[in-house]
Design an enzyme around this catalytic site. Structure first.
Site, PDB file in Angstrom:
ATOM      1  N   ALA A  61       6.167   2.187 -14.922  1.00  0.00           N
ATOM      2  CA  ALA A  61       5.962   1.578 -16.243  1.00  0.00           C
ATOM      3  C   ALA A  61       4.786   0.610 -16.195  1.00  0.00           C
ATOM      4  O   ALA A  61       4.469   0.066 -15.130  1.00  0.00           O
ATOM      5  CB  ALA A  61       7.217   0.830 -16.647  1.00  0.00           C
ATOM      6  N   GLY A 100       9.084   4.594 -12.781  1.00  0.00           N
ATOM      7  CA  GLY A 100       9.068   5.664 -13.779  1.00  0.00           C
ATOM      8  C   GLY A 100       8.254   6.858 -13.324  1.00  0.00           C
ATOM      9  O   GLY A 100       8.527   7.995 -13.734  1.00  0.00           O
ATOM     10  N   GLU A 103      10.551   8.831 -11.273  1.00  0.00           N
ATOM     11  CA  GLU A 103      11.600   9.389 -12.146  1.00  0.00           C
ATOM     12  C   GLU A 103      11.076  10.607 -12.907  1.00  0.00           C
ATOM     13  O   GLU A 103      11.788  11.588 -13.109  1.00  0.00           O
ATOM     14  CB  GLU A 103      12.094   8.316 -13.116  1.00  0.00           C
ATOM     15  CG  GLU A 103      12.843   7.202 -12.403  1.00  0.00           C
ATOM     16  CD  GLU A 103      13.326   6.129 -13.356  1.00  0.00           C
ATOM     17  OE1 GLU A 103      12.518   5.258 -13.701  1.00  0.00           O
ATOM     18  OE2 GLU A 103      14.491   6.191 -13.777  1.00  0.00           O
ATOM     19  N   GLU A 123      12.141  -0.744  -9.241  1.00  0.00           N
ATOM     20  CA  GLU A 123      12.544  -1.461 -10.459  1.00  0.00           C
ATOM     21  C   GLU A 123      13.334  -2.732 -10.153  1.00  0.00           C
ATOM     22  O   GLU A 123      13.177  -3.757 -10.825  1.00  0.00           O
ATOM     23  CB  GLU A 123      13.392  -0.543 -11.353  1.00  0.00           C
ATOM     24  CG  GLU A 123      12.609   0.497 -12.122  1.00  0.00           C
ATOM     25  CD  GLU A 123      12.377   1.787 -11.346  1.00  0.00           C
ATOM     26  OE1 GLU A 123      12.507   1.782 -10.100  1.00  0.00           O
ATOM     27  OE2 GLU A 123      12.061   2.809 -11.985  1.00  0.00           O
TER      28      GLU A 123
HETATM   29  C1  LIG Z   1       8.384  -0.106 -21.439  1.00  0.00           C
HETATM   30  C2  LIG Z   1       9.097   1.180 -21.657  1.00  0.00           C
HETATM   31  C3  LIG Z   1       8.566   2.274 -20.805  1.00  0.00           C
HETATM   32  C4  LIG Z   1       9.508   2.697 -19.781  1.00  0.00           C
HETATM   33  C5  LIG Z   1       8.885   3.646 -18.803  1.00  0.00           C
HETATM   34  C6  LIG Z   1       9.790   3.920 -17.664  1.00  0.00           C
HETATM   35  C7  LIG Z   1      10.209   2.696 -16.943  1.00  0.00           C
HETATM   36  C8  LIG Z   1      10.216   2.642 -15.648  1.00  0.00           C
HETATM   37  C9  LIG Z   1      10.480   1.409 -14.889  1.00  0.00           C
HETATM   38  C10 LIG Z   1       9.337   1.134 -13.943  1.00  0.00           C
HETATM   39  O1  LIG Z   1       8.584   1.987 -13.611  1.00  0.00           O
HETATM   40  S1  LIG Z   1       9.185  -0.459 -13.390  1.00  0.00           S
HETATM   41  C11 LIG Z   1       7.609  -0.420 -12.563  1.00  0.00           C
HETATM   42  C12 LIG Z   1       7.753   0.114 -11.230  1.00  0.00           C
HETATM   43  N1  LIG Z   1       6.504   0.106 -10.556  1.00  0.00           N
HETATM   44  C13 LIG Z   1       6.174  -0.804  -9.680  1.00  0.00           C
HETATM   45  O2  LIG Z   1       6.898  -1.739  -9.439  1.00  0.00           O
HETATM   46  C14 LIG Z   1       4.847  -0.625  -8.991  1.00  0.00           C
HETATM   47  C15 LIG Z   1       4.059  -1.866  -8.994  1.00  0.00           C
HETATM   48  N2  LIG Z   1       2.777  -1.699  -8.347  1.00  0.00           N
HETATM   49  C16 LIG Z   1       2.617  -1.684  -7.013  1.00  0.00           C
HETATM   50  O3  LIG Z   1       3.540  -1.723  -6.241  1.00  0.00           O
HETATM   51  C17 LIG Z   1       1.219  -1.631  -6.503  1.00  0.00           C
HETATM   52  O4  LIG Z   1       0.390  -2.128  -7.488  1.00  0.00           O
HETATM   53  C18 LIG Z   1       0.725  -0.223  -6.089  1.00  0.00           C
HETATM   54  C19 LIG Z   1       0.928   0.785  -7.203  1.00  0.00           C
HETATM   55  C20 LIG Z   1       1.474   0.225  -4.835  1.00  0.00           C
HETATM   56  C21 LIG Z   1      -0.784  -0.324  -5.769  1.00  0.00           C
HETATM   57  O5  LIG Z   1      -0.978  -1.324  -4.808  1.00  0.00           O
HETATM   58  P1  LIG Z   1      -2.458  -1.849  -4.468  1.00  0.00           P
HETATM   59  O6  LIG Z   1      -2.290  -2.872  -3.388  1.00  0.00           O
HETATM   60  O7  LIG Z   1      -3.340  -0.707  -4.220  1.00  0.00           O
HETATM   61  O8  LIG Z   1      -3.003  -2.538  -5.785  1.00  0.00           O
HETATM   62  P2  LIG Z   1      -2.493  -3.816  -6.574  1.00  0.00           P
HETATM   63  O9  LIG Z   1      -3.438  -4.932  -6.311  1.00  0.00           O
HETATM   64  O10 LIG Z   1      -1.060  -4.070  -6.326  1.00  0.00           O
HETATM   65  O11 LIG Z   1      -2.624  -3.321  -8.074  1.00  0.00           O
HETATM   66  C22 LIG Z   1      -3.904  -3.012  -8.636  1.00  0.00           C
HETATM   67  C23 LIG Z   1      -3.911  -3.487 -10.066  1.00  0.00           C
HETATM   68  O12 LIG Z   1      -2.989  -2.699 -10.809  1.00  0.00           O
HETATM   69  C24 LIG Z   1      -2.046  -3.530 -11.460  1.00  0.00           C
HETATM   70  N3  LIG Z   1      -0.774  -2.809 -11.492  1.00  0.00           N
HETATM   71  C25 LIG Z   1      -0.180  -2.190 -10.461  1.00  0.00           C
HETATM   72  N4  LIG Z   1       0.938  -1.596 -10.861  1.00  0.00           N
HETATM   73  C26 LIG Z   1       1.060  -1.841 -12.182  1.00  0.00           C
HETATM   74  C27 LIG Z   1       2.021  -1.482 -13.153  1.00  0.00           C
HETATM   75  N5  LIG Z   1       3.081  -0.732 -12.842  1.00  0.00           N
HETATM   76  N6  LIG Z   1       1.840  -1.930 -14.397  1.00  0.00           N
HETATM   77  C28 LIG Z   1       0.766  -2.676 -14.725  1.00  0.00           C
HETATM   78  N7  LIG Z   1      -0.183  -3.053 -13.838  1.00  0.00           N
HETATM   79  C29 LIG Z   1      -0.028  -2.632 -12.584  1.00  0.00           C
HETATM   80  C30 LIG Z   1      -1.991  -4.789 -10.610  1.00  0.00           C
HETATM   81  O13 LIG Z   1      -1.540  -5.884 -11.368  1.00  0.00           O
HETATM   82  C31 LIG Z   1      -3.435  -4.926 -10.187  1.00  0.00           C
HETATM   83  O14 LIG Z   1      -4.148  -5.482 -11.267  1.00  0.00           O
HETATM   84  P3  LIG Z   1      -4.817  -6.921 -11.149  1.00  0.00           P
HETATM   85  O15 LIG Z   1      -5.544  -7.091 -12.432  1.00  0.00           O
HETATM   86  O16 LIG Z   1      -5.682  -6.884  -9.938  1.00  0.00           O
HETATM   87  O17 LIG Z   1      -3.684  -7.870 -10.998  1.00  0.00           O
END
Ligand SMILES: CCCCCC/C=C/CC(=O)SCCNC(=O)CCNC(=O)[C@H](O)C(C)(C)COP(=O)(O)OP(=O)(O)OC[C@H]1O[C@@H](n2cnc3c(N)ncnc32)[C@H](O)[C@@H]1OP(=O)(O)O
Length: 716
Positions: A61, A100, A103, A123
């Site tokens: 997400a 997500g 999923e 999550e």
């Molecule tokens: C709202 C209704 C819709 C529902 C849809 C379904 C719901 C599902 C629930 C979920 O999916 S909850 C989210 C689960 N995902 C995560 O927790 C992943 C989080 N991200 C990471 O673990 C890492 O970022 C990564 C993907 C492993 C990449 O790691 P890396 O070290 O390469 O880069 P980062 O510095 O961590 O990230 C780069 C940049 O991207 C931003 N970012 C990463 N993930 C997300 C995200 N899921 N959403 C928004 N932004 C994300 C992160 O903040 C960095 O940006 P910044 O500007 O440098 O801070």
């Protein structure tokens, strides 16, 4: 946000396009819905491959959308449509498939992953549960025990582990999308009956009730009050006991509660705060994006006590060559064994060769002559550190960065003893240094932006959450700890027991209370610091007033009895034997407190948990506001990450400054005023002017505080 291409004549390739991680924003979800409908309705398309742009499948997400008004289509109906279709749908997983994203992949009929891919349902780390079917499909696919472990920890796993668990069907080292396309074509027209996970029965577990009871107990214990892990177990239990659609309804209900919880907001704040602190700035205006770090290939550690050993391990594991120096032969021998043991065990766990060859040991400080960076980690003794810094300045090659691992000493003073004070930076590690995530990086008044950039980058290489802070007594973490500990002592004077204070803090979410923690790290550690900072005046050791202010000598009196905590078997608690970890209330301590109160004419009163929390936490928070006002920390996120990653502040409460904003700044101010009226001789309780100013400005949310601080600074 998602692109459709017809490839190889019959395969519909759907590519998620939302850099940097193809998060499932409203527009991306709309793209998936539209492109999937197109693919499934196009008679030319016989199979479908879903992949992500830029070699990352999907980071889940869009976390930025949480806490805002959600728009865009939900994904559950689309995942059901994917699963139900007779055209095979293959997920081509590169980079990450998280939350997500995974999923969505679980709704596909096949999953092919690149060998370097990482998969997980994180999550729970955001205060949520996998609620687009993940909590129902994963246990059906990989079994209840493995699913519970993955869902309640949020752990990211490798493609190899995913294959072993049966989470993916195939792992490749070549082009995942090409393989997925070929594979999709090979299964066109074949029956998909056995590929729809929601139709699977959950693998049978004998004695399900007992299993879930045990799991729940374990998860509750580790959660320290976090609610999401509990909800995750409840959701998996629904998968194990109910038909799929009924389980989905339980998943939905649980998510509804979590989604708007303050814990979810705190954890999502922590996610972004952790990343924000790497974008450091200095009061001079120097910043992370304008300051170039210097390469560090070879580093040295001076002093191989507990801290030095941990730092040596952390550097070696980060791939650096390390020169480890210890002047005492016995200590050096012991350190070699301990460091090798840690590295060997860690390598064994990861199935890799240990990095021992990268470390050279010496008893001579001249062995550091050619290193790029030195971390001094000798005993916390100012005269000793002064001597080491003078020696280092003489023996190191020009340009070597000189760092001190100190918890409270003046970085500027040490820098002043060297030829190049601009190369000196503080690196405050936390024990055990190879395990603890926090690194407080302290820049002095002369530290160059290049030196800070180099140390911040080194911290990142070591896998640390590195937070840049200014130089002052105790830096950020220990400076805020002082009022917190003082209040704990005052509470004992007024009638509390160590158990009562600790119980209140543990219920709040700390892994242990202040007195257990003090026993663990050694009551004598802060005794030494106190003795240096607050010399005994003419009125003697027992005096409760020093320099005109309230002082509690309780900790000093305890230490005078040789009760140094866990290591001596006696401290604020009693232990079966020195080194034992099982703390029991100690009648000796209760008696000691009663006699102390009697000597000083203090009458014990009933103290409740609310008072413990307000006095300990609000005084710590108040000091946090002072630190922000002085510019020692660049923003509330920096303080919060120091407390979450270094001091056991419960992550689901976001850190002290975020917690203050959740409680309400006006309430914090009112309670501090109340306690300051009752204890006018305790300056830490006097509300800081920044707190007053923020309340006057209408208590803006935490991410707006920097604007108010900037305004205050520009008016000075
Ligand atoms: C709202 C209704 C819709 C529902 C849809 C379904 C719901 C599902 C629930 C979920 O999916 S909850 C989210 C689960 N995902 C995560 O927790 C992943 C989080 N991200 C990471 O673990 C890492 O970022 C990564 C993907 C492993 C990449 O790691 P890396 O070290 O390469 O880069 P980062 O510095 O961590 O990230 C780069 C940049 O991207 C931003 N970012 C990463 N993930 C997300 C995200 N899921 N959403 C928004 N932004 C994300 C992160 O903040 C960095 O940006 P910044 O500007 O440098 O801070």
């Amino acid at each position: 946000m998602a692109q459709f291409t017809l490839v190889s004549g019959s395969v519909g390739l759907i590519t998620l396009q939302n850099p940097p991680v193809n998060a499932l924003s409203a527009a991306t979800r709309q793209g998936i819905v539209d492109m999937m409908n197109k693919a499934l309705n196009d008679p030319e398309v016989k199979s479908v491959v879903v992949c992500g742009q830029n070699r990352i499948f999907c980071g889940g997400a869009d976390i930025k959308e949480f806490g805002t008004k959600i728009s865009g289509p939900p994904l559950i109906p689309t995942i059901h449509t994917i699963e139900a279709t007779n055209k095979p749908v293959v997920a081509a997983i590169e980079g990450s498939a998280l939350g997500g994203g995974l999923e969505l992949a679980l709704g596909c009929h096949y999953r092919i992953a690149h060998s370097k891919a990482r998969l997980g349902l994180p999550e729970v780390t955001l205060g949520l549960l996998p609620a687009i079917g993940g909590s129902q499909r994963l246990p059906r696919l990989i079994g209840v025990p493995a699913a519970i472990e993955l869902i309640t920890t949020g752990r990211h796993i490798t493609a190899a582990e995913a294959l072993q668990l049966g989470l993916v069907d195939h792992v490749t080292r070549s082009s995942t999308v090409d393989e997925a396309i070929k594979f999709a074509q090979s299964v066109e027209g074949k029956s998909l009956d056995s590929r729809r996970i929601s139709n699977y029965p959950c693998p049978h577990l004998p004695d399900l009730d007992a299993v879930f009871e045990g799991v729940m107990q374990e998860v509750r214990q580790k959660a320290h009050g976090a609610i999401a892990p509990i909800a995750c177990v409840q959701a998996v239990r629904a998968a194990a006991t109910l038909p799929y659609l009924e389980g989905m309804e339980i998943e939905r209900q649980l998510m509804e509660t979590l989604f708007t919880s303050s814990q979810a907001r705190a954890l999502q704040y922590t996610f972004f705060a952790q990343r924000a602190v790497s974008r450091w700035s200095m009061p001079s205006g120097a910043r992370w994006d304008t300051s170039m770090p210097k390469p560090v290939h070879k580093a040295a550690v001076i002093g191989l006590g507990t801290m030095g050993r941990g730092i040596t391990v952390a550097l070696a594991q980060a791939g650096l060559s390390v020169v480890a120096v210890e002047t005492q032969e016995k200590q050096l021998k012991e350190a070699k064994l301990v460091v090798s043991g840690i590295l060997e065990r860690a390598a064994q766990r990861r199935g890799m060769a240990p990095t021992l060859a990268k470390i050279t040991y010496s008893h001579d400080i001249r062995a550091v002559a050619d290193v790029d960076l030195v971390i001094e980690a000798v005993f916390e003794d100012e005269a000793l550190k002064e001597k080491v810094f003078q020696q280092l300045s003489a023996v190191c090659k020009p340009g070597t960065f000189l760092c001190t691992n100190t918890s409270s000493l003046d970085v500027d003073h040490l820098a002043s003893l060297t030829h190049n004070p601009e190369l000196v930076v503080g690196m405050h590690f936390f024990a055990p240094a190879h395990v603890m995530k926090l690194l407080e990086v302290v820049y002095g008044s002369k530290s160059s932006p290049e030196a800070l950039a180099t140390v911040m980058q080194l911290g990142k290489r070591m896998g640390k959450v590195s937070v840049a802070v200014g130089n002052c007594w105790g830096f950020v973490g220990n400076r805020m700890l002082k009022p917190y500990m003082e209040q704990a002592f005052y509470l004992l004077e007024e009638g509390a027991t160590p158990e009562l204070v600790d119980q209140a803090l543990v219920e709040f979410g700390f892994p242990m209370g202040v007195f257990r923690m003090s026993d663990l790290s050694g009551t004598d550690v802060y005794w030494k610091i106190r003795k240096e900072a607050e010399p005994v005046g003419a009125s003697g050791q027992e005096a409760r007033v020093r320099k005109g202010l309230r002082y509690s000598p309780l900790g000093d009196l305890l230490c005078e009895q040789g009760r140094f905590g866990q290591k001596t078997g006696q401290g604020w608690y009693q232990y079966d034997k020195p080194g034992s970890r099982v703390a029991r209330p100690d009648p000796w301590v209760h008696n000691f407190l009663e006699e102390y109160r009697a000597r000083h004419g203090l009458v014990a009163r009933r103290i409740d948990h609310a008072e413990v929390l307000e006095r300990c936490l609000y005084s710590l928070i108040n000091e946090g506001f002072r630190i922000l006002e002085e510019g020692i920390a660049a923003g509330p996120e920096d303080i919060d990450m120091i407390y979450v990653f270094g001091y056991g502040w419960p992550k689901h409460r976001g850190g002290p400054m975020f917690y203050a904003s959740m409680v309400g700044l006006a309430k914090i101010l009112e309670r501090l005023e109340h306690y300051h009226r009752a204890h006018p001789d305790v300056p830490f309780m006097q509300p800081c002017s920044l707190l007053r100013k923020l309340v006057t400005c209408g208590s803006p949310p935490v991410h707006k505080w920097k604007d108010v601080i900037k305004k205050i600074h520009s008016q000075l």
